[in-house]
Design an enzyme around this catalytic site. Structure first.
Site, mmCIF file in Angstrom:
data_model
loop_
_atom_site.group_PDB
_atom_site.id
_atom_site.type_symbol
_atom_site.label_atom_id
_atom_site.label_comp_id
_atom_site.label_asym_id
_atom_site.label_seq_id
_atom_site.Cartn_x
_atom_site.Cartn_y
_atom_site.Cartn_z
ATOM 1 N N GLU A 48 23.722 61.495 -13.307
ATOM 2 C CA GLU A 48 22.422 61.115 -12.771
ATOM 3 C C GLU A 48 22.516 60.893 -11.266
ATOM 4 O OE1 GLU A 48 20.338 58.049 -14.906
ATOM 5 O OE2 GLU A 48 21.327 58.495 -16.803
ATOM 6 N N HIS A 92 17.464 67.978 -20.622
ATOM 7 C CA HIS A 92 18.189 66.898 -21.307
ATOM 8 C C HIS A 92 17.348 66.316 -22.449
ATOM 9 C CE1 HIS A 92 20.667 63.381 -22.047
ATOM 10 N NE2 HIS A 92 19.633 62.588 -21.802
ATOM 11 N N ASP A 111 25.744 56.924 -15.713
ATOM 12 C CA ASP A 111 25.223 55.985 -16.708
ATOM 13 C C ASP A 111 26.092 56.095 -17.960
ATOM 14 O OD1 ASP A 111 23.648 54.326 -18.217
ATOM 15 O OD2 ASP A 111 22.099 55.826 -18.623
ATOM 16 N N GLU A 153 26.744 60.014 -18.249
ATOM 17 C CA GLU A 153 25.494 60.718 -17.979
ATOM 18 C C GLU A 153 25.451 61.016 -16.489
ATOM 19 O OE1 GLU A 153 22.174 58.485 -19.655
ATOM 20 O OE2 GLU A 153 22.456 59.531 -21.566
ATOM 21 N N ASP A 196 16.013 53.129 -15.504
ATOM 22 C CA ASP A 196 16.569 54.456 -15.755
ATOM 23 C C ASP A 196 15.485 55.345 -16.345
ATOM 24 O OD1 ASP A 196 18.472 56.462 -15.810
ATOM 25 O OD2 ASP A 196 19.370 55.821 -17.700
ATOM 26 N N LYS A 238 24.267 50.983 -23.405
ATOM 27 C CA LYS A 238 24.155 51.423 -22.011
ATOM 28 C C LYS A 238 24.532 50.337 -21.013
ATOM 29 C CE LYS A 238 21.739 55.384 -22.497
ATOM 30 N NZ LYS A 238 22.059 56.652 -21.836
#
Ligand code: MN
Length: 416
Positions: A201, A133, A233, A199, A126, A253
């Site tokens: 992404e 961000h 995520d 998140e 990642d 995560k």
């Protein structure tokens, strides 16, 4: 770039993501049959295993067993000329009315199939490539005047994530438990995360292996990319905040990341290339690149509380990224780290400058300080149990639309 106009006999609804210019790959399961390779077109799935047994792909001389596999990895391994030939052949078959009646036997309505994880992911990385961000997070957690750490503009920062917990859209997620240090407390507590977040992404899927010791230049990088998916995520901010120093994210995560089921190929995204961000200070030679390496892909996040409607809470764009995929891959392999077909490389949260362009609730609520307004009487700072998060993405230009469909996932209560 001029795209030749194509006319398919398949009925494509207006604003469909899955036009004749797209043809993304996935793994579908129809009734009790074994999973197999499918391609999205309009509201249907073109079953490549069936198309192949009808003899309609014979001229491509592809080992037809790859169309009946549980994952796309074997098909991807055949290489770019094969993907490209297959794409052309599918476009021919889906446009030629003379053959429509036969090809229709290989179509099934999307609502009648279940979509599965499209690739076997060996490794997952990642990145942290959105300057907006990284700046927002740096302002909140560190120093507002020095939001970016000194390395950020010199290399695409990343961490190695966990492949085992990447799941396909539609998979529910349980609120994770863990250690956290409440503000002002003297010792950590254990319990369910109370700062659950998404998140926004995208991730690219590796299409060509390298040997250990090999590096990929920014020029060669595109030959190693098969395509892109939407990527959520999921993040437990309280667990993350307490654990991440000094080695980076871990249990905050790796409990789950969700992807959209259809992999949109780089060939389908070709018309949507766009110029990247200006990079100042100048990057080291191995990170320099030529041409347009960013892609103009509109991204949206919707939050849907239980029994409520969807609320659009973020609109961003994949083209905002500071570091592009070619730079990410060049950096990833500059030390000789090898990559394999099916590996997934996520972008990091993609935020824009506007307050409606922030790609996480951490930013949208500014660390939990501001309420995110949903329905008239409903607000959020972080996710509540049974909230559904839906991400959508599409590119559109000159009457051509290529989209990703969606990735959705519901946050269930903690498993007792
Ligand atoms: Mn992330």
């Amino acid at each position: 770039m001029n795209i030749p106009k194509l006319k398919t006999w398949v009925a494509i609804p207006e604003k469909s993501d899955f036009t004749i210019y797209n043809l993304p790959y996935g793994i579908y399961q129809f009734e009790e049959n074994s999973p197999a390779v499918g391609v999205a077109i309009g509201e249907e799935v073109l079953r490549l295993d069936q198309l192949s047994s009808l003899g309609l792909l014979a001229e491509l001389k592809i080992d037809e067993s790859v169309f009946s596999k549980r994952y796309l990895n074997d098909l991807i391994t055949l290489g770019k000329p094969v993907w490209s030939g297959l794409r052309k052949r599918m476009q021919e078959l889906l446009c030629d009315v003379a053959i429509q009646e036969i090809v229709e036997n290989a179509l099934v309505k999307m609502e009648h199939v279940k979509m599965l994880m499209p690739v076997k992911v060996g490794d997952y990385t990642d990145f942290y490539s959105s300057i907006e961000h990284a700046t927002n997070v740096g302002k909140m957690f560190r120093d507002p005047d020095n939001a970016l750490l000194p390395n950020w503009k010199h290399l695409p920062v990343a961490y190695h994530g966990r492949a085992s917990s990447i799941v396909v859209s539609g998979t529910d997620i349980n609120r994770p438990k863990g250690q956290k240090m409440p503000p002002g407390a003297e010792k950590p507590v254990f319990g369910p995360s109370s700062r659950m977040d998404f998140e926004l992404e995208m991730a690219f899927v590796i299409g060509k292996d390298t040997q250990l010791g090999t590096t990929i230049s920014t020029k060669e990088a595109e030959d190693h990319i098969f395509g892109l998916v939407l990527f959520n995520d999921w993040s437990a901010r309280d667990i993350q905040k307490w654990e991440y120093v000094p080695l980076g994210p871990f249990l905050g995560k790796n409990f789950a990341s969700s992807i959209s089921p259809w992999i949109v190929t780089m060939e389908a995204l070709e018309p949507f290339r766009t110029e990247g961000a200006e990079q100042e200070p100048e990057v080291l030679p191995y990170l320099k690149y030529d041409g347009n390496k960013n892609y103009d892909i509109n991204l949206e996040v919707y939050l849907q509380p239980e029994s409520r409607k969807e609320n659009l809470i973020c609109q961003s764009n994949f083209g905002y990224l500071y570091w592009n995929m070619c730079q990410q891959l060049a950096h990833h392999t500059i030390n000789g780290c090898n990559i394999n077909v099916g590996d997934m490389m996520a972008s990091g949260t993609i935020s824009g400058k506007g307050e409606n362009e922030f790609g996480s609730m951490l930013e949208l609520s500014w660390g939990g300080k501001n309420k995110i307004q949903l329905d008239e009487e409903i607000t959020r700072t972080f996710l509540e149990d049974n909230d559904m998060v839906i991400m959508r993405g599409f590119a559109e230009k000159g009457g051509i639309r290529v989209g990703f469909g969606e990735v959705r996932g519901k946050l269930l209560p903690t498993k007792s």
